[in-house]
Every structure is written in C-alpha cells, then in structure tokens.
Write an enzyme that holds these catalytic residues in place. Structure first.
Site, PDB file in Angstrom:
ATOM      1  N   LYS A 249     -34.734   8.481 -74.152  1.00 58.11           N
ATOM      2  CA  LYS A 249     -34.226   9.629 -74.837  1.00 58.11           C
ATOM      3  C   LYS A 249     -35.566  10.162 -75.616  1.00 58.11           C
ATOM      4  CE  LYS A 249     -30.026  10.643 -74.137  1.00 58.11           C
ATOM      5  NZ  LYS A 249     -30.388  11.775 -73.091  1.00 58.11           N
ATOM      6  N   ARG A 250     -36.516   8.950 -76.167  1.00 58.12           N
ATOM      7  CA  ARG A 250     -37.468   9.622 -77.133  1.00 58.12           C
ATOM      8  C   ARG A 250     -38.297  10.325 -76.301  1.00 58.12           C
ATOM      9  NH1 ARG A 250     -41.761   6.277 -77.524  1.00 58.12           N
ATOM     10  NH2 ARG A 250     -40.803   4.788 -76.086  1.00 58.12           N
TER      11      ARG A 250
END
Ligand code: GLU
Length: 480
Positions: A249-250
């Site tokens: 997700k980063r």
C-alpha cells in the site's frame, strides 16, 4: 539445469486465491501467468477459492476477486470452493491418521512458544518435533478436542524439486519438523487442502507466488505419504515497488478494483501485468494484445528476479490503449465518471459530448482524468489574469486583442459555428499581427482558463457562441 516443461498428456493449472483480501495486482499477475500457460498449451484453467479459513474468508472479498479476474478477461474453465469440499479433506486426514502418518498434538500455544524461543536462542530452525507423535489417543475425546493434527515427518535429508523458474531447489526435511496439517478432523489447513485438491483436480503445474516456495517441501511430503504424483512447480517472483521492496500500500494502489475504478482499461492491465517478469524471447515489443501474448508466452522466459511495478509505464501503456479506442466507445467508458461528477446527465447530447471528449482522448492517461480535463467546458472557470498575457506582451495588449476578437466573433453566424469556420475567420486576423500568439494565446486562455488545453477553435466550437463571448468578456474584465 533441467527446467524443461512437461506438457505431455495435457496441461491443467489452477488459480487458488484466498478470499481474505481484495484482489491484489500480484495475485492477478499470478492468475494471468497460469491463464497464459493454460491457453498457450490449450490446457485447462481451474479456479479454486481457498476459503477453509472460515474466520478470515469473506463472500464480498470472493466477489471482488472473481469480478476482478473476469474484468481482466481471465475466464476459467472449472470452478471450485474449498468450503464445499470439506468431506474430501476429512477422508484423507483419516487415512493419514490410520496409517500412522499423521497424529494428534495437544501441546498448548504457550508450550510451543517456549520451544520456539529456545530454538531461536540456539539459532536452530523453528519447528516442532512433537513428543506426542507416537501416542494413540483415538479413544480420548477430550484430548482430541484440544489437539491439532500434525504430519509425522520421518524424512531425513533433502527434499528436492525442479522449479520451472528457479531450477533446482532443495530443503532440509528435518527443518520442517512435525508440521501442522489441520486444526481438527474437519478443519484442514492450507498445506493439506492444497495437496488434496491439486491431486483430485489433476493439476499438472503448480504456478504460484514465490512466497509459497517454503510450503512446497511440506506439500511434497504430504503427497508422497498419500502415494500421489508430483506436479511440476513454478514459483513466480514477487512484485516490487519502485524502491525494490515488496509491493505494498505504501507504494500506491495494490488492488485490481482500485485500478479499474481509476479508469485503467482491462486490455492495458492485461498487457502490463504480462510483462512484469516475463518478456517474449528476443523481442522488444511492449504493446501486445491478448492473442499475441498467449501465442508467445513461455514459462521458461519468466525471469528469476522480482519485477518492478512501474506506474509510469502502466500510465504510458494505458494512454496507448485509450488512444486506440473508437470515439463512441471512449464516450461510453467516460460517461460514468462524468455522471458521478455531475458534469452530464441523461439529457446530454452524445454528439456534442463526443466532440468534447475527442479533444482529450489523446491527452489523458486514465479514464478518471477525464473529469478534470473537461470540467472547464461545463463549469465556470477561474484563473489568474496574468495567465492571459502572451510572452513579452502586457495586460493592455491582451485586453485589446480580446476586444478585437469579440467584435469579430459577434459577427459570426451561429449556423457556421464550427472549428474550421472559426479558424478560417480568426487565423488570418492573428497572422496579420505578425505574432499569432498575441491573439491566439489570450483567446485560448479566455475560453479554457488553463495553461495547457486543446486548441482555441475546438474549444470554441463546443462552448458555442454565447458562452465564448461571455468568457471573453470576463477575461477583459479581469484585465482591467
Ligand atoms: N491460497 C493461496 C494464496 O492465496 C494459494 C497458494 C497456492 O497457489 O498454492 O496465496
């Protein structure tokens, strides 16, 4: 290194997602490689939902996964759900227990934790060699209730297999210990259910993410205990973010549904995912359609190192696919985004809309970009008056040019209101000034409010006369 692919007798592969999260782009890529392999070899592509973990599995997530795969065009030939096959696993668990190849273990979590910490301290591989492995508790219901089922691992030495991507791989059997295979007789764990299903479904090639490679020796021990044949294995390298760490997700969106919602086209996504870790031999081609990719896909060309999910490349590829859409199709795909943003409604004229969208089709990267791109046609515009000033010109000159233009435009008959006619009338006027920008720049900014936009005549055609005149008036006011 023998990595030859055995496809004799036909190919059967499976995609086995767990519905414990939305469809991750990495899972979609694994599904795609399975699909390509099956279609290339004219084999069978099986879809199997691995939902034995009742607590974490969710019907909504299953739907997200199947919808995502269908959207990508990865239609399956057969479909199974593990939760509907519990009887099958039970039957083989009983067989292993009866043959003394599996046993009940009632060590508590705390006891296992203590054992693990001890092993870590002495730098041993964490594993459980169970002291209950030879006890028969068949008639002790209470104990069974507290137990899990473990595989009795008596194998010594290396477990070897040839991976179609990585070549020879081996694991020391002893490091696996007596590993768990079920929480109870009717609650099998992943490693066990997978082996049973791969055998029952006659899977010939197990292609999955590299994160499963350490499960493979366990699965081999189980299938050997059941006297089953080994499939061929192919472990596909993971997807990485731009900083070369595991894609998460980063790094941005990781779910296929997020990409769908942003307006990436399925054909572009298919093309992009196929080229993550695979490339046709001796060929630099990038834009390839489904048929070409199926035709050229070879598992032996899959690279061993992780593949970087490069969003810039995806954007470039998607823009390519958007450009090649027929205008009508492009309009249909854009409409939901425009409706959501309340820019259009059911009464909006399609021909007019196509003119507007046609101006931007070459310019946007993903469908959702269309909202910001065409908003200025539908809504009042707001910009800084400085923007109206052409290079070395000034406010006064810009206002003067716009006043002259207004006078010319007033006289144009609405019947002749189209970009060619507008160009025919305004262009010679601009040429006369020696520097066309003096006229065309403030005009374009006055009608668009933007630093970069399509050309002024196209915009004027769709805005129509009344709005053009009022925007030019507003620009003149801004300059005073
Ligand atoms: N259910 C497993 C997963 O989602 C499948 C692994 C496999 O293909 O064996 O990762």
């Amino acid at each position: 290194m023998d990595k030859s692919v055995n496809t004799k007798g036909g190919v059967r592969v499976r995609m086995a997602p767990s519905p414990t999260g939305t469809l991750h782009v990495g899972t979609a890529r694994t599904a795609l490689f399975n699909y390509l392999f099956a279609r290339h070899h004219k084999g069978t592509y099986v879809m199997r939902i691995e939902d034995t973990d009742r607590e974490r599995s969710d019907k909504k997530l299953e739907e997200n996964i199947t919808e995502g795969l269908k959207w990508l065009g990865l239609e399956w030939d057969e479909f199974y759900r593990q939760s509907e096959r519990m009887g099958v696993y039970e039957q083989y668990l009983r067989k292993l227990l009866e043959e003394d190849k599996a046993f009940y273990c009632w060590h508590t979590k705390d006891e296992l934790q203590v054992e693990r910490e001890k092993q870590m301290k002495s730098k041993e591989a964490p594993r459980h060699i169970c002291s209950y492995r030879d006890e028969d508790i068949r008639d002790e219901k209470e104990k069974i209730k507290r137990s899990i089922i473990r595989f009795k691992n008596n194998t010594r030495g290396d477990i070897e297999f040839t991976d179609l991507v990585r070549g020879k791989v081996k694991f020391d059997a002893q490091n696996l210990g007596d590993f768990s295979i079920a929480r109870s007789i009717n609650d099998p764990l992943y490693n066990f259910a997978v082996v049973v299903d791969d055998n029952e479904m006659q899977i010939t090639h197990v292609m999955r993410g590299e994160d499963h490679i350490s499960n493979t020796p366990r699965q081999i021990l189980i299938l050997e205990a059941l006297n089953w044949e080994r499939p061929q294995y192919a472990h596909i390298p993971l997807l990485l973010g731009s900083d070369k760490s595991k894609l998460s997700k980063r790094h941005g969106a990781t779910s296929v549904s997020e990409y769908k919602d942003m307006g990436y086209l399925p054909a572009a996504m298919f093309n992009f995912l196929a080229l993550l870790g695979w490339h046709p031999k001796d060929d630099e081609k990038e834009i390839m359609n489904k048929e070409q990719i199926i035709e050229e896909f070879m598992i032996s060309d899959v690279q061993q190192s992780g593949a970087i999910f490069d969003i810039e490349k995806l954007n470039w590829m998607n823009a390519n696919y958007i450009r090649s859409l027929k205008l009508k199709e492009f309009r249909q795909l854009c409409m939901p985004y425009l409706e959501n943003a309340n820019l259009i409604d059911k009464k909006t004229d399609n021909d007019w809309l196509e003119k507007i969208l046609g101006m931007e089709q070459e310019r946007i990267k993903k469908l959702s970009d269309i909202v910001d791109a065409v908003k200025f046609i539908f809504e009042d515009i707001n910009y800084n008056s400085e923007l109206l000033i052409w290079r070395k010109s000034d406010k006064k000159d810009a206002a003067e040019q716009l006043r002259e233009l207004n006078a010319i435009i007033e006289k144009i008959d609405e019947k002749n209101w189209n970009k060619d006619e507008l160009e025919k009338i305004i262009m010679p006027h601009a040429q006369e000034k020696g520097d066309r920008g003096r006229v065309l720049w403030p005009l374009r900014v006055a009608v668009s409010g933007k630093k970069a936009s399509p050309g002024p005549f196209e915009i004027m055609e769709v805005l129509k006369k009344k709005k053009v005149l009022s925007r030019i008036d507003n620009a003149i006011k801004k300059l005073q």
